[in-house]
Design an enzyme around this catalytic site. Structure first.
Site, PDB file in Angstrom:
ATOM      1  N   LYS A 248     -26.854  58.515  52.265  1.00  0.00           N
ATOM      2  CA  LYS A 248     -26.106  58.362  53.522  1.00  0.00           C
ATOM      3  C   LYS A 248     -25.501  56.958  53.594  1.00  0.00           C
ATOM      4  O   LYS A 248     -24.335  56.780  53.964  1.00  0.00           O
ATOM      5  CB  LYS A 248     -27.028  58.625  54.720  1.00  0.00           C
ATOM      6  CG  LYS A 248     -27.376  60.107  54.866  1.00  0.00           C
ATOM      7  CD  LYS A 248     -28.537  60.369  55.799  1.00  0.00           C
ATOM      8  CE  LYS A 248     -28.924  61.854  55.744  1.00  0.00           C
ATOM      9  NZ  LYS A 248     -30.140  62.190  56.481  1.00  0.00           N
TER      10      LYS A 248
ATOM     11  N   GLN B  27     -34.802  59.647  60.254  1.00  0.00           N
ATOM     12  CA  GLN B  27     -34.974  60.627  59.182  1.00  0.00           C
ATOM     13  C   GLN B  27     -36.207  61.502  59.458  1.00  0.00           C
ATOM     14  O   GLN B  27     -37.299  61.001  59.671  1.00  0.00           O
ATOM     15  CB  GLN B  27     -35.129  59.898  57.827  1.00  0.00           C
ATOM     16  CG  GLN B  27     -35.206  60.819  56.628  1.00  0.00           C
ATOM     17  CD  GLN B  27     -33.905  61.582  56.375  1.00  0.00           C
ATOM     18  OE1 GLN B  27     -32.809  61.068  56.579  1.00  0.00           O
ATOM     19  NE2 GLN B  27     -34.029  62.825  55.950  1.00  0.00           N
TER      20      GLN B  27
ATOM     21  N   ASP C  21     -26.981  62.642  64.729  1.00  0.00           N
ATOM     22  CA  ASP C  21     -27.605  63.837  64.149  1.00  0.00           C
ATOM     23  C   ASP C  21     -27.502  65.027  65.113  1.00  0.00           C
ATOM     24  O   ASP C  21     -27.822  66.154  64.732  1.00  0.00           O
ATOM     25  CB  ASP C  21     -29.089  63.554  63.852  1.00  0.00           C
ATOM     26  CG  ASP C  21     -29.414  63.699  62.373  1.00  0.00           C
ATOM     27  OD1 ASP C  21     -28.517  64.098  61.603  1.00  0.00           O
ATOM     28  OD2 ASP C  21     -30.572  63.424  62.005  1.00  0.00           O
TER      29      ASP C  21
END
Ligand code: NDP
Length: 289
Positions: A56, A100, A123
């Site tokens: 990422k 994460q 997200d």
């Protein structure tokens, strides 16, 4: 049309991903490369998670987005994690925050997500982002559902008035995807199927667009597919022969009109959509792009 007249078109993710990344890079450069920052929070030393986070950051840097990396030991307390996320939430130089997942079991993911402001929730996982999706308000849509939509759009697969069957109702993939596809402007008629759906094969055969996100390897076969349907494989199963999807590609070839490969299909769209969300996050926070 007879079945043997159909040539199944493959829909690889790479061209769609590259088009999104190129478009974002051009947009950032044209705006004079303003400072845009994506922060990731990684807890513990899980190797796949470390790899995902590293990729990422690599892609962010390639397109002109700065990276902030927060790494915490697997022994960190809820209070320490909350404090780091709250600090990033308050930092006006940080535009996107990604925690994460999965977190170590002693940590409460819901509590952490609740600390991320909707504008920075790149997200699309927080309750507020999900609520905005339901209400059709501006906000971030989860990267995997958005990646599926972008794939369909890249390949010019018509959605308006089409019957989409989504198999899998998780809050990460299936549920938000079903809402997204039914949105005004996308205009699918959506059926959301799951493990308790009766006559799943019959339900799936009604689909113009069939999307499977169950993680049950090769569970979608010829009996689930109508001639010419578009098949999108989201499921990822690691088997002795490598990564396979939910769709038995060999079985549906020559029946489906189009099919995403697994690997090489939906998975690689996710990071591109994270970048799209980060650029949108910067705009929501006042950066002119
Ligand atoms: P979950 O386990 O949270 O959800 C799976 C869903 O599939 C559930 O709704 C479940 O139904 C349903 N399901 C399970 N078995 C069957 C069955 N036999 N028939 C019909 N429905 C079934 O998984 P996720 O949504 O998090 O992930 C799904 C898959 O997608 C996984 O393989 C994951 O690795 C992959 N994935 C891929 C991504 C990508 O970028 N391509 C990103 C994220 C995930 P019920 O609710 O009734 O239990």
């Amino acid at each position: 049309m007879s079945l043997d007249a159909i040539t199944t078109r493959m829909l690889p993710g790479a061209p769609a991903r590259d088009a999104i990344l190129q478009g974002l890079h051009t947009r950032i450069t044209a705006a004079g490369s303003p400072a845009i920052a994506l922060a990731t929070v990684l807890v513990g030393d899980d190797a796949p998670s470390q790899k995902y986070v590293a990729s990422k950051h690599r892609i962010a840097q390639q397109i002109g987005i700065q990276s902030v990396q927060v790494e915490l030991p697997s022994t960190c307390t809820q209070e320490q994690l909350d404090a780091e996320v709250a600090r990033l939430a308050a930092d006006t130089s940080v535009h996107g925050i990604l925690v994460q997942m999965p977190l170590p079991v002693h940590l409460d993911a819901e509590r952490v997500l609740a600390l991320i402001p909707a504008a920075k929730d790149v997200d699309g996982l927080t309750s507020e982002s999900m609520g905005r999706l339901m209400r059709g308000l501006e906000g971030h849509v989860g990267c995997t559902p958005l990646g599926v939509l972008r794939l369909l759009q890249h390949y010019g697969i018509a959605t308006a008035g089409k019957h989409a069957v989504v198999v899998g109702r998780s809050t990460l993939v299936g549920l938000p995807l079903s809402v997204l596809l039914a949105r005004k402007g996308i205009d699918c008629t959506v059926t959301l199927a799951h493990s308790r759906t009766a006559n799943l094969a019959e339900v799936c055969r009604g689909a113009d667009i069939l999307i499977s996100a169950t993680g049950v390897a090769r569970s979608i076969d010829a009996s689930h597919v109508s001639a010419g349907a578009t098949l999108i494989d989201v499921g990822i199963s690691r088997t002795e022969v490598g990564i396979v999807g939910d769709i038995d590609a060999d079985a549906v070839m020559g029946i489906a009109g189009a099919l995403t490969p697994m690997p090489g299909g939906t998975g690689i769209m996710t990071v591109a959509c994270l970048m799209e969300n980060t650029v949108n996050a910067a705009v929501m926070q006042g950066i002119a792009l």
